[in-house]
Design a protein around this motif. Structure first.
Motif, PDB file in Angstrom:
ATOM      1  N   SER A  30       0.828  -1.207   0.000  1.00  0.00           N
ATOM      2  CA  SER A  30       0.000   0.000   0.000  1.00  0.00           C
ATOM      3  C   SER A  30       0.865   1.260   0.000  1.00  0.00           C
ATOM      4  O   SER A  30       0.563   2.234  -0.713  1.00  0.00           O
ATOM      5  CB  SER A  30      -0.924   0.002   1.221  1.00  0.00           C
ATOM      6  OG  SER A  30      -1.777  -1.113   1.205  1.00  0.00           O
ATOM      7  N   LEU A  34       1.288   4.074  -2.856  1.00  0.00           N
ATOM      8  CA  LEU A  34       1.067   5.493  -2.551  1.00  0.00           C
ATOM      9  C   LEU A  34       2.184   6.351  -3.139  1.00  0.00           C
ATOM     10  O   LEU A  34       1.929   7.389  -3.770  1.00  0.00           O
ATOM     11  CB  LEU A  34       0.993   5.678  -1.036  1.00  0.00           C
ATOM     12  CG  LEU A  34       0.757   7.091  -0.504  1.00  0.00           C
ATOM     13  CD1 LEU A  34      -0.599   7.617  -0.952  1.00  0.00           C
ATOM     14  CD2 LEU A  34       0.851   7.105   1.025  1.00  0.00           C
ATOM     15  N   GLN A  65      -5.215   9.283  -2.466  1.00  0.00           N
ATOM     16  CA  GLN A  65      -4.793   7.901  -2.271  1.00  0.00           C
ATOM     17  C   GLN A  65      -4.385   7.659  -0.819  1.00  0.00           C
ATOM     18  O   GLN A  65      -4.612   6.568  -0.276  1.00  0.00           O
ATOM     19  CB  GLN A  65      -3.629   7.561  -3.212  1.00  0.00           C
ATOM     20  CG  GLN A  65      -3.228   6.094  -3.225  1.00  0.00           C
ATOM     21  CD  GLN A  65      -4.270   5.195  -3.863  1.00  0.00           C
ATOM     22  OE1 GLN A  65      -5.259   5.669  -4.427  1.00  0.00           O
ATOM     23  NE2 GLN A  65      -4.062   3.891  -3.779  1.00  0.00           N
ATOM     24  N   CYS A  69      -5.785   4.842   1.639  1.00  0.00           N
ATOM     25  CA  CYS A  69      -4.897   3.940   2.384  1.00  0.00           C
ATOM     26  C   CYS A  69      -5.236   3.943   3.873  1.00  0.00           C
ATOM     27  O   CYS A  69      -5.273   2.876   4.510  1.00  0.00           O
ATOM     28  CB  CYS A  69      -3.436   4.344   2.183  1.00  0.00           C
ATOM     29  SG  CYS A  69      -2.756   3.921   0.568  1.00  0.00           S
ATOM     30  N   MET A 373      -8.837   0.002  -3.669  1.00  0.00           N
ATOM     31  CA  MET A 373      -8.180  -0.071  -2.365  1.00  0.00           C
ATOM     32  C   MET A 373      -9.131  -0.587  -1.307  1.00  0.00           C
ATOM     33  O   MET A 373      -8.741  -1.391  -0.438  1.00  0.00           O
ATOM     34  CB  MET A 373      -7.676   1.324  -1.966  1.00  0.00           C
ATOM     35  CG  MET A 373      -6.720   1.318  -0.767  1.00  0.00           C
ATOM     36  SD  MET A 373      -5.204   0.433  -1.138  1.00  0.00           S
ATOM     37  CE  MET A 373      -4.541   0.186   0.506  1.00  0.00           C
ATOM     38  N   SER A 377      -8.490  -4.117   0.543  1.00  0.00           N
ATOM     39  CA  SER A 377      -8.321  -4.042   1.998  1.00  0.00           C
ATOM     40  C   SER A 377      -9.310  -4.976   2.696  1.00  0.00           C
ATOM     41  O   SER A 377      -8.948  -5.664   3.661  1.00  0.00           O
ATOM     42  CB  SER A 377      -8.509  -2.606   2.482  1.00  0.00           C
ATOM     43  OG  SER A 377      -7.490  -1.765   1.974  1.00  0.00           O
TER      44      SER A 377
END
Length: 400
Positions: A30, A34, A65, A69, A373, A377
């Motif tokens: 992640s 980024l 982003q 995250c 994402m 996740s």
């Protein structure tokens, strides 16, 4: 103070069951993603080429982003420590999830936003929600739940799974109607992997999987009637350009040809972080569809192999836990999530490298986007939650 002490005591007690190698791999991917989103978008953002001609700050996409995250980390932490595994086995929860996703897919067709030829997004203001990304996780859980509950009737495969398969086929058909062939392909491959691992048998799958194809066929017919065909012109061009993209580099092969040049420019060690040339207007979506080309140019073969190692480590962990557990449901969930990440990685890299047609499928954890994402996740959180439960069961067996 007592509440805080109990909180940290709880975290300490359950930390011994958390697979931190898997958690750290997720965090590393992640964070690398980024950084690469910032590197790929900072120049184009200031010129406005990624925002409809309106110049914005170089950190515009980076900040968004970063928010995705943070939301993703929160989801993974909550699921790993505070969610109980039984919620995933609850019939009512399963029904709510799959029918909510079905509703989102229908809503996308009605009021969705068209981006790059695909009507796949619902504009929520703070982000564009892509229901097909959420469908991947929901479908994995739903199929694993149904197959686990009805495994004693799998010899009567057609009767036991007809309606669930028809529902999944209809959902995939709705994704096709959105003109998103890449996502539909990934969904079909995930379904196949789950069935192949379930022990049903390839012959039975091929013989009795009519319902899933019926759902797809019905919606494909609607696509032909109302849209004039299944593939749009730009999708057909993606097949045609595979012959030799450099023969069409001034036209339909422009994007793929520049992607291949970027990959070749990187060499073994790359040009250095931030030093990509092809992201300066030669790649159309350097922070999304073509971020792998930017990674290859800046970090080289070494950087690409490192990222692929991290991605394949998650895939390996999923299959490892599937082999360790006796729970049929856990096995299928782990295999489904591993297949999701592995297949999507292959489809993205295959498209960018000219091995298969370009699909617009995101590279897991690297590509800019809130839906991707969020989906990844949740998938990682489910895998960590499942791994925790497997470790708890193993610990209890050892101390009986």
């Amino acid at each position: 103070m007592d509440y805080i002490k109990r909180f940290f005591r709880y975290i300490k007690n359950y930390s011994k069951y958390i697979d931190f190698t898997l958690l750290i791999t997720y965090i590393m991917l992640s964070l690398i993603g980024l950084v690469m989103v910032y590197s790929a978008s900072m120049v184009a953002a200031t010129k406005g080429t990624l925002t409809g001609g309106i110049p914005v700050s170089g950190t515009y996409f980076f900040v968004r982003q970063l928010m995705y995250c943070i939301a993703g980390f929160s989801i993974v932490f909550f699921m790993s420590y505070f969610m109980h595994i039984n919620i995933l086995k609850n019939k009512r929860v399963q029904q709510i999830v799959i029918f909510s996703i079905f509703g989102l897919l229908v809503l996308t067709l009605l009021v969705g936003t068209t981006i790059n030829g695909s009507k796949s997004w619902i504009n929520l203001g703070f982000m564009n929600l892509q229901a097909s990304e959420i469908l991947k996780v929901g479908m994995i859980l739903y199929l694993s739940f149904i197959i686990d509950k009805r495994r004693n009737r799998l010899k009567q495969f057609k009767l036991a799974l007809m309606m669930p398969l028809f529902l999944i086929g209809t959902c995939i058909g709705l994704v096709l109607l959105q003109n998103d062939t890449g996502q539909a392909l990934i969904l079909c491959l995930i379904v196949f992997c789950i069935f192949a691992y379930s022990g049903i048998g390839i012959k039975a799958i091929l013989k009795w999987s009519g319902p899933i194809f019926a759902g797809v066929v019905i919606l494909v017919i609607f696509s032909i009637v109302f849209k004039g065909g299944v593939l749009s012109q730009h999708q057909a061009d993606r097949f045609h350009v595979l012959e030799n993209p450099f023969n069409y580099e001034s036209g339909i092969g422009y994007h793929l040809a520049n992607s291949l040049l970027a990959i070749g420019n990187g060499g073994i060690f790359g040009k250095g972080l931030g030093n990509s040339i092809m992201k300066l207007g030669y790649l159309p979506e350097p922070h999304t569809d073509f971020i792998f080309a930017v990674i290859a140019e800046e970090l080289g073969l070494v950087g690409v192999l490192f990222i692929l190692f991290l991605l394949m480590f998650i895939v390996y962990k999923g299959f490892l836990y599937a082999a360790l557990t006796q729970s049929y449901f856990f096995k299928l969930v782990c295999v489904g999530i591993s297949s999701y990440i592995g297949i999507q990685t292959f489809v993205n890299l295959g498209g960018i490298s000219g091995t298969i047609p370009l699909t617009g499928v995101p590279l897991p954890f690297m590509t800019f986007g809130g839906s991707s994402m969020l989906s990844l996740s949740i998938a990682t959180g489910i895998l960590l939650l499942t791994a925790k439960q497997i470790r708890i069961e193993q610990y209890e067996k050892m101390h009986i």
